[in-house]
Write an enzyme that holds these catalytic residues in place. Structure first.
Site, PDB file in Angstrom:
ATOM      1  N   SER A 134       0.796  -1.232   0.000  1.00  0.00           N
ATOM      2  CA  SER A 134       0.000   0.000   0.000  1.00  0.00           C
ATOM      3  C   SER A 134       0.826   1.278   0.000  1.00  0.00           C
ATOM      4  O   SER A 134       0.309   2.338  -0.324  1.00  0.00           O
ATOM      5  CB  SER A 134      -0.951   0.006   1.193  1.00  0.00           C
ATOM      6  N   HIS A 191      -5.272  -3.716  -2.257  1.00  0.00           N
ATOM      7  CA  HIS A 191      -4.938  -2.827  -3.385  1.00  0.00           C
ATOM      8  C   HIS A 191      -4.708  -3.573  -4.699  1.00  0.00           C
ATOM      9  O   HIS A 191      -4.267  -2.972  -5.669  1.00  0.00           O
ATOM     10  CB  HIS A 191      -3.710  -1.981  -3.038  1.00  0.00           C
ATOM     11  N   LYS A 247     -12.243  -0.385  -1.486  1.00  0.00           N
ATOM     12  CA  LYS A 247     -11.430   0.219  -2.549  1.00  0.00           C
ATOM     13  C   LYS A 247     -12.106  -0.027  -3.899  1.00  0.00           C
ATOM     14  O   LYS A 247     -13.040   0.693  -4.230  1.00  0.00           O
ATOM     15  CB  LYS A 247     -10.009  -0.304  -2.425  1.00  0.00           C
TER      16      LYS A 247
HETATM   17  C1  LIG Z   1      -3.177  -3.539   2.736  1.00  0.00           C
HETATM   18  C2  LIG Z   1      -4.383  -3.143   3.515  1.00  0.00           C
HETATM   19  N1  LIG Z   1      -5.051  -4.084   4.207  1.00  0.00           N
HETATM   20  C3  LIG Z   1      -6.147  -3.771   4.937  1.00  0.00           C
HETATM   21  C4  LIG Z   1      -6.626  -2.484   4.987  1.00  0.00           C
HETATM   22  C5  LIG Z   1      -7.851  -2.163   5.811  1.00  0.00           C
HETATM   23  O1  LIG Z   1      -8.944  -1.975   4.980  1.00  0.00           O
HETATM   24  P1  LIG Z   1     -10.170  -1.003   5.323  1.00  0.00           P
HETATM   25  O2  LIG Z   1      -9.667   0.389   5.157  1.00  0.00           O
HETATM   26  O3  LIG Z   1     -11.178  -1.366   4.306  1.00  0.00           O
HETATM   27  O4  LIG Z   1     -10.563  -1.290   6.726  1.00  0.00           O
HETATM   28  C6  LIG Z   1      -5.978  -1.484   4.270  1.00  0.00           C
HETATM   29  C7  LIG Z   1      -6.488  -0.091   4.305  1.00  0.00           C
HETATM   30  O5  LIG Z   1      -6.233   0.747   3.525  1.00  0.00           O
HETATM   31  C8  LIG Z   1      -4.823  -1.820   3.516  1.00  0.00           C
HETATM   32  O6  LIG Z   1      -4.147  -0.874   2.834  1.00  0.00           O
END
Ligand SMILES: Cc1ncc(COP(=O)(O)O)c(C=O)c1O
Length: 411
Positions: free
Chosen positions: A200, A228, A260
């Site tokens: 990310s 992502h 996303k």
């Molecule tokens: C790699 C990754 N996993 C999990 C999450 C958590 O997801 P959420 O924001 O939908 O709770 C994110 C959040 O951006 C993320 O970047």
């Protein structure tokens, strides 16, 4: 700027006193001087978070949204969510195991499983809690977890809550992982490797075929967080397995968020029917929590149907991503190891103050792209992170790269 007097103990008196590190952090990011970035964070936006974002009546070309396929704001997605509210209300008002189950949940889980290519899936109310809860629940004392050092906080917390022994391997270094597995695999009962489909902060991807080979040789489970990568990687957006042309069944646990590409809120685990049924009856964050809200379930379901029915969305995203890559590289920008297919693209500047200054230059030119610094990335690798969307135009991207290149703050 003078350091604040932090004192060496919390002041006395009733109520919660914030830890000292927070007071320091607040001091560092506060204000809008050359170092502070307080004015850039928690800005209020007045409408959708898609190609254009509006703040205080001013429109910006927006690179801060992970609305990768422009489905949040799509009229059909909004209509599906509205219809779900009319039929089921805004909440299912119970855990699914008791009276919270609705047809929409089943339809969404079948759609996710079909899209990812697994036997079944289960949806949780948050992406973060999906990782935390699943890892903490599936692994326990006497087990081992091998995490990429850049893995998302939610997976790190899940691992530490599980009670398993945790090993962190250098980012994307599968030789180092292999050495760790060879040294420590035998110590644990069950073992789990956790990686991201697209990282990310860096937009790079792991070598899935090599990971599958390692998990087989060392008899571990493999979990991939596709927050992502789902909707982004692969010809039809089916993620990391489609990108590499591998059978999705070779990964034990596919995790993804609904927030996303799927234009909603929540998270999923996709895998074999036995795993999913086990989670459905025993995962604490599922059983002891309310079912996914009807509009969120309906929005994600409609988003998946549209991704399948409108392949141009993924195609357009791929084209915009490659435009950004090409122009950034030819302008000499440092985009690190970002993969050519990733919609997360960092422009690495190095110093935090220069990165904040660049974000301001962009903002002054009507472009929104926020700085990321320590502790999210290392102190010497502050960056502006760009999220590309299928809604961007080539002109948006060309202008943005030009402004960065002309700013003389390009790292
Ligand atoms: C790699 C990754 N996993 C999990 C999450 C958590 O997801 P959420 O924001 O939908 O709770 C994110 C959040 O951006 C993320 O970047």
């Amino acid at each position: 700027m003078n350091e604040p007097d932090l004192g060496n103990k919390q002041s006395e008196g009733p109520g919660y006193r914030v830890p000292l590190y927070y007071r320091k952090l607040k001091h560092n990011i506060g204000g809008s001087g050359s170092v502070g970035a307080g004015d850039l964070f928690y800005q209020v936006f007045e409408g959708l978070n898609n190609r254009i974002a509006t703040s205080e009546g001013r429109d910006f070309i927006n690179f801060c949204s992970y609305n990768y396929l422009d489905l949040c704001g799509d009229p059909d997605v909004a209509m599906a969510a509205e219809a779900a509210i009319r039929k089921y209300g805004t909440s299912v008002s119970a855990s699914r195991i008791v009276s919270g189950e609705r047809p929409l949940h089943r339809e969404l889980e079948a759609a996710i499983a079909g899209f990812v290519g697994t036997e079944d899936s289960i949806v949780f109310v948050g992406g973060f809690s999906t990782n935390e809860d699943t890892i903490a629940h599936l692994m326990g004392e006497g087990d081992s977890i091998f995490l990429d050092e850049y893995i998302h906080k939610s997976a790190q917390l899940g691992a530490s809550m599980s009670g398993a022994k945790t090993y962190s391997f250098p980012h994307n270094d599968l030789e180092a992982l292999e050495q760790m597995l060879s040294a420590h695999r035998a110590e644990g009962k069950n073992a789990l490797i956790v990686v991201e489909g697209v990282y990310s902060m860096d937009g790079d991807i792991p070598d899935l075929p090599k990971l599958i080979e390692l998990k087989r040789r060392y008899q571990t489970l493999l979990m991939v967080d596709e927050a992502h990568s789902i909707g982004v990687l692969g010809q039809t957006g089916r993620g990391l397995s489609e990108h590499f042309g591998t059978d999705p069944g070779h990964v034990d646990i596919w995790m993804g968020t609904l927030s996303k590409s799927f234009a909603s809120c929540g998270g999923y685990i996709a895998g074999n029917a036995e795993l999913i049924e086990y989670l459905r009856y025993t995962a604490p964050g599922f059983v002891y929590s309310v079912g996914l809200a009807p509009p969120m379930a309906a929005a994600a379901l409609k988003a998946i149907q549209l991704i399948e029915a409108q392949p141009d969305r993924v195609r357009d995203l791929r084209s915009r991503v490659s435009t950004f890559h090409e122009l950034a590289l030819s302008a000499g920008l440092n985009i690190g190891d970002a993969n050519q297919a990733s919609a997360v693209i960092p422009v690495i500047i190095g110093r935090a103050d220069s990165t904040i200054a660049l974000s301001r230059v962009l903002k002054d030119n009507g472009i929104l792209a926020l700085p990321i610094g320590y502790p999210a990335v290392s102190k010497t690798k502050a960056r502006i992170r760009f999220f590309i969307s299928s809604g961007h135009t080539d002109e948006d991207i060309r202008r943005t790269v030009e402004i960065i290149a002309e700013s003389s703050i390009s790292g």
